[in-house]
Design an enzyme around this catalytic site. Sequence first.
Site, PDB file in Angstrom:
ATOM      1  N   ARG A 147       3.225   9.179   8.769  1.00  0.00           N
ATOM      2  CA  ARG A 147       3.856   8.573   9.942  1.00  0.00           C
ATOM      3  C   ARG A 147       4.089   7.080   9.759  1.00  0.00           C
ATOM      4  NH1 ARG A 147       2.634  12.647  14.332  1.00  0.00           N
ATOM      5  NH2 ARG A 147       3.414  11.270  15.938  1.00  0.00           N
ATOM      6  N   TYR A 150       7.434   5.079  10.142  1.00  0.00           N
ATOM      7  CA  TYR A 150       7.858   4.809  11.525  1.00  0.00           C
ATOM      8  C   TYR A 150       6.904   3.816  12.192  1.00  0.00           C
ATOM      9  CZ  TYR A 150       9.286   6.005  16.353  1.00  0.00           C
ATOM     10  OH  TYR A 150       9.730   5.975  17.654  1.00  0.00           O
TER      11      TYR A 150
END
Length: 316
Positions: A147, A150
């Site tokens: 992740r 992002y």
Amino acid sequence: MRSSLSGASVAVTGGAGFIGGHLVAALLAAGARVTVIDNLSSGSMDAVRPFIGNSAYRFVEHDITTPIEVAADAIFNLACPASPVHYQKDPIGTWRASVIGTANLAELAARSGARFLQASTSEVYGDPLVHPQVESYWGNVNPNGLRACYDEGKRAAEALLADMARLGLAEIRVARIFNTYGPGMELDDGRAASNFVLQALRGVPLTVFGDGSQTRSLCYVADTVQGLIALMQSDAGAEPVNIGNPSEITMKALAEAIIELTGSQSELSFLSLPPDDPHIRRPDIARARQRLGWQPTIGLEDGLGRMIADFRARMG
Ligand code: NAD
Ligand code: UDP
């Protein structure tokens, strides 16, 4: 930035996306002239089709990782894939959109005097150790996990914007947007709300990741858009402001609610939990209430009902 949107010239990057499409509609309705800048990577022309032919609307197909010149009183920077499925498909592109794209647009704002609003995210809190998440919390993010493209991209963008504001280079607003849902989400967007509605309407099992005990706090898209506009027009300054709905629900309960609201015969299918998936999330919105006079108005059942009607219509 004018106090009224009527006659103001506004650029919306990511305007062909889910939140962007709703934001553009609200800005045009308020009398603004709107330029959408989008590379159509996770968005589509469907989101902006209703505006074609409106003389106050203009579309520029462009990737924000390359600098652009646009005359505007205000820039909303929403250009970045937001669904984990989309942002992990091209992680380097995601990081570049967040970091290089934001730098390009903030530098444009500094040159032109436009006010700049960044669509940041609750993901800057990562898998939070403080609950609910207040803006002063620094977060708990894996800096090199799946992740990170992002989360760290958005955190780097916040760092840049905070320095630009401190140095007096541009007028900055930062919205930390929490999970937003509603009509107009791409059917194959891959997020929990859209997956569950699509699966329930198709009568196939709803894919709950893990045991479904992880929570999110879902904000209806019209509420999110009103929060973004209120922040842009406010004198809140450059400190981040949480924009979200504090009503928290487990993913299992969300799936069950959607089965009930659709009248579906679908069952739940439990699949493995992706790595680094935050186990809880809920915004503290005291700052938004105080500085913007904003709070969400649409409850989950009402909002899901509108989303289900929209998905039904689009699925034919
Ligand atoms: P979305 O994927 O539907 O829309 C993003 C839009 O940006 C798309 O139209 C896409 O084509 C465009 N885009 C992506 N990269 C680009 C680039 N390099 N150049 C130009 N255009 C580009 O996502 P969304 O849900 O509408 O989210 C909008 C913004 O809000 C994003 O910045 C996201 O990080 C932020 N946000 C959204 C949520 C949410 O729950 N939807 C939560 C937190 C933050
Ligand atoms: N999720 C799920 N089933 C799906 C898609 C997502 O159970 O089909 C879970 C996901 O693991 C996460 C939560 O739902 O715990 C919210 O996921 P989403 O992709 O909507 O947003 P984000 O993780 O970015 O908050």
